[in-house]
Design an enzyme around this catalytic site. Structure first.
Site, PDB file in Angstrom:
ATOM      1  N   LYS A 196       1.192   7.665   7.537  1.00  0.00           N
ATOM      2  CA  LYS A 196       1.532   7.226   6.136  1.00  0.00           C
ATOM      3  C   LYS A 196       1.716   9.755   5.889  1.00  0.00           C
ATOM      4  CE  LYS A 196       0.755   3.149   3.954  1.00  0.00           C
ATOM      5  NZ  LYS A 196       0.364   2.324   2.812  1.00  0.00           N
ATOM      6  N   LYS A 204       4.967  -1.365  12.589  1.00  0.00           N
ATOM      7  CA  LYS A 204       4.521  -2.646  11.532  1.00  0.00           C
ATOM      8  C   LYS A 204       5.504  -2.785  10.086  1.00  0.00           C
ATOM      9  CE  LYS A 204       1.230  -1.506   8.203  1.00  0.00           C
ATOM     10  NZ  LYS A 204       1.668  -2.525   6.982  1.00  0.00           N
ATOM     11  N   LYS A 252       5.760  -2.648   3.579  1.00  0.00           N
ATOM     12  CA  LYS A 252       6.568  -2.922   2.759  1.00  0.00           C
ATOM     13  C   LYS A 252       6.816  -1.360   1.699  1.00  0.00           C
ATOM     14  CE  LYS A 252       2.812  -4.906  -0.022  1.00  0.00           C
ATOM     15  NZ  LYS A 252       1.842  -4.187   0.533  1.00  0.00           N
TER      16      LYS A 252
HETATM   17  P1  ATP Z   1       2.411  -0.339   2.417  1.00  0.00           P
HETATM   18  O1  ATP Z   1       3.633  -0.233   3.384  1.00  0.00           O
HETATM   19  O2  ATP Z   1       2.016  -0.490   0.750  1.00  0.00           O
HETATM   20  O3  ATP Z   1       0.761  -0.023   2.758  1.00  0.00           O
HETATM   21  P2  ATP Z   1       1.929  -2.930   3.552  1.00  0.00           P
HETATM   22  O4  ATP Z   1       3.258  -3.755   3.798  1.00  0.00           O
HETATM   23  O5  ATP Z   1       1.623  -2.450   4.822  1.00  0.00           O
HETATM   24  O6  ATP Z   1       1.994  -2.004   2.478  1.00  0.00           O
HETATM   25  P3  ATP Z   1      -0.600  -3.614   2.587  1.00  0.00           P
HETATM   26  O7  ATP Z   1      -0.453  -4.567   1.314  1.00  0.00           O
HETATM   27  O8  ATP Z   1      -1.027  -2.556   2.807  1.00  0.00           O
HETATM   28  O9  ATP Z   1       0.979  -4.327   3.037  1.00  0.00           O
HETATM   29  O10 ATP Z   1      -1.627  -4.758   3.025  1.00  0.00           O
HETATM   30  C1  ATP Z   1      -1.813  -6.785   2.957  1.00  0.00           C
HETATM   31  C2  ATP Z   1      -2.124  -7.322   4.222  1.00  0.00           C
HETATM   32  O11 ATP Z   1      -1.080  -7.216   4.629  1.00  0.00           O
HETATM   33  C3  ATP Z   1      -3.031  -6.621   4.633  1.00  0.00           C
HETATM   34  O12 ATP Z   1      -4.462  -7.526   5.288  1.00  0.00           O
HETATM   35  C4  ATP Z   1      -2.429  -5.921   5.988  1.00  0.00           C
HETATM   36  O13 ATP Z   1      -3.408  -6.353   6.782  1.00  0.00           O
HETATM   37  C5  ATP Z   1      -1.401  -6.882   6.485  1.00  0.00           C
HETATM   38  N1  ATP Z   1       0.056  -6.860   6.380  1.00  0.00           N
HETATM   39  C6  ATP Z   1       0.093  -6.031   6.474  1.00  0.00           C
HETATM   40  N2  ATP Z   1       2.065  -5.026   7.066  1.00  0.00           N
HETATM   41  C7  ATP Z   1       1.594  -6.178   8.040  1.00  0.00           C
HETATM   42  C8  ATP Z   1       2.328  -6.645   9.290  1.00  0.00           C
HETATM   43  N3  ATP Z   1       3.579  -6.182   9.811  1.00  0.00           N
HETATM   44  N4  ATP Z   1       1.468  -7.205   9.895  1.00  0.00           N
HETATM   45  C9  ATP Z   1       0.606  -8.638   9.585  1.00  0.00           C
HETATM   46  N5  ATP Z   1      -0.060  -7.727   8.881  1.00  0.00           N
HETATM   47  C10 ATP Z   1       0.063  -7.052   8.230  1.00  0.00           C
HETATM   48 MG    MG Z   2      -0.440  -0.703   4.130  1.00  0.00          MG
END
Ligand code: ATP
Ligand code: MG
Length: 332
Positions: A112, A195, A198
């Site tokens: 990040k 991956k 968000k």
């Molecule tokens: P950000 O980009 O803001 O970090 P994020 O998409 O990584 O958002 P988080 O809120 O950080 O989402 O994570 C929430 C949950 O979703 C966590 O349990 C994380 O392991 C899971 N998660 C996030 N992205 C993935 C993905 N691409 N595949 C599977 N699980 C995911």
């Molecule tokens: Mg995340």
């Protein structure tokens, strides 16, 4: 019942397919056998810059998506992280037993911060995993259902719990990760080696729970694949197709092998269309229910207040114990 804790950041107007398949589906299943605590982690969200008005809306939207996906308030505690100050308070204590080098090795921070550049990167983003450790340790959590991307953070949580216990006396439960083996990680449709996230840069590669069905279908139609023609599972050689296979397997409950056989000799077009359909079918009722819940924000707030009350009571008890062990005196 053993405690599970998990959370998602209200860092977008919608959760995505990775959040759903990698975590939420599991959250719902765990309610049968565990004592789950599910949190909207707004303190985590502000480790990268958020627009205040958007954040304000996204906290309720995230909670509504949990509920619409099947989080059940009879069996789970649901609350907003900033409503329970013990999270920030314990994080401070834990930060004083975290090595600077140790925190520097966290790959999510490296990823990040590399994207943002050093000047935009905050100390909060750096200490994010310590706050996550506090979230988990406050509740005597035994299991943490997360996606595979959180494996390293959970390892740090375990190390911190063990370190605190050996330095100050047995206080925290050392938690285990619960990472679903099938499709633990979902990748960006446009960049299938990154991956799905968000805070991803490409909107086109991000499958949102709150997208209209036509938008979802379009994102799958334009998913990056490769120049071959075989629907074959090979994450290194065919990351795009493998990601779509993982998604289809997870949404339909069918095995990868079964799917490879079904699509033998058929083109990518057919395959992508079926993946889109399966996903839309799965997400449509969740989206509808979320929109319904959002029509009554006062009711949502009422439910979140009940959750915060329940969580506070437990968290404060643990915080007090930790403060005692460290040697702080209680307020007279
Ligand atoms: P950000 O980009 O803001 O970090 P994020 O998409 O990584 O958002 P988080 O809120 O950080 O989402 O994570 C929430 C949950 O979703 C966590 O349990 C994380 O392991 C899971 N998660 C996030 N992205 C993935 C993905 N691409 N595949 C599977 N699980 C995911
Ligand atoms: Mg995340």
């Amino acid at each position: 019942r053993p405690v599970v804790f998990s959370g998602m950041q209200p860092s977008s107007d919608s959760l995505h397919l990775g959040n759903y398949l990698g975590a939420l589906v599991n959250w719902v299943a765990l309610q049968d056998t565990y004592d789950p605590i599910y949190c909207v982690v707004d303190l985590h969200a502000i480790t990268v810059q958020q627009d205040p008005a958007a954040l304000h809306a996204n906290v309720r939207r995230t909670a509504a998506q949990y509920l619409a996906s099947g989080v059940d308030l009879e069996r789970s505690t649901l609350f907003v992280q900033s409503h329970v100050p013990a999270h920030a308070e314990l994080a401070w204590v834990l930060s004083t037993i975290t090595g600077f080098g140790e925190a520097s090795r966290m790959t999510q921070f490296k990823d990040k911060s590399a994207k943002q550049g050093a000047d935009a990167t905050t100390v909060g983003l750096f200490t994010y995993p310590v706050l996550m450790a506090a979230d988990i340790l406050l509740y005597g959590t035994e299991l943490v259902p997360v996606g595979d991307d959180q494996r390293q953070h959970l390892e740090l949580t375990r190390d911190l719990a063990g370190r605190f216990n050996s330095r100050f006396g047995d206080t925290f439960v050392v938690p285990e990760a619960l990472i679903p083996t099938e499709s633990a990680r979902i990748y960006d449709l446009q960049e299938p080696t990154a991956k799905m996230s968000k805070s991803a840069n490409s909107e086109a590669g991000l499958v949102k729970l709150m997208d209209e069905p036509a938008v979802t279908a379009k994102k799958f139609r334009s998913a990056v694949t490769d120049t071959g023609r075989e629907v074959r599972y090979d994450p290194a050689g065919k990351p795009g197709i493998s990601n779509l296979l993982d998604i289809l397997a997870a949404t339909t409950g069918r095995s990868i092998v079964e799917l490879e056989i079904e699509y033998e000799g058929r083109g990518y077009g057919d395959f992508k269309k079926d993946v889109a359909e399966a996903v839309v079918e799965r997400l449509t009722p969740i989206r509808a229910r979320t929109l319904e819940l959002l029509e009554d924000p006062a009711e949502l707030d009422r439910l979140l207040a009940i959750g915060a009350e329940k969580a506070s009571e437990r968290a404060e008890r643990m915080l007090r114990t930790a403060y005692d062990r460290v040697g702080f005196i209680r307020r007279g």
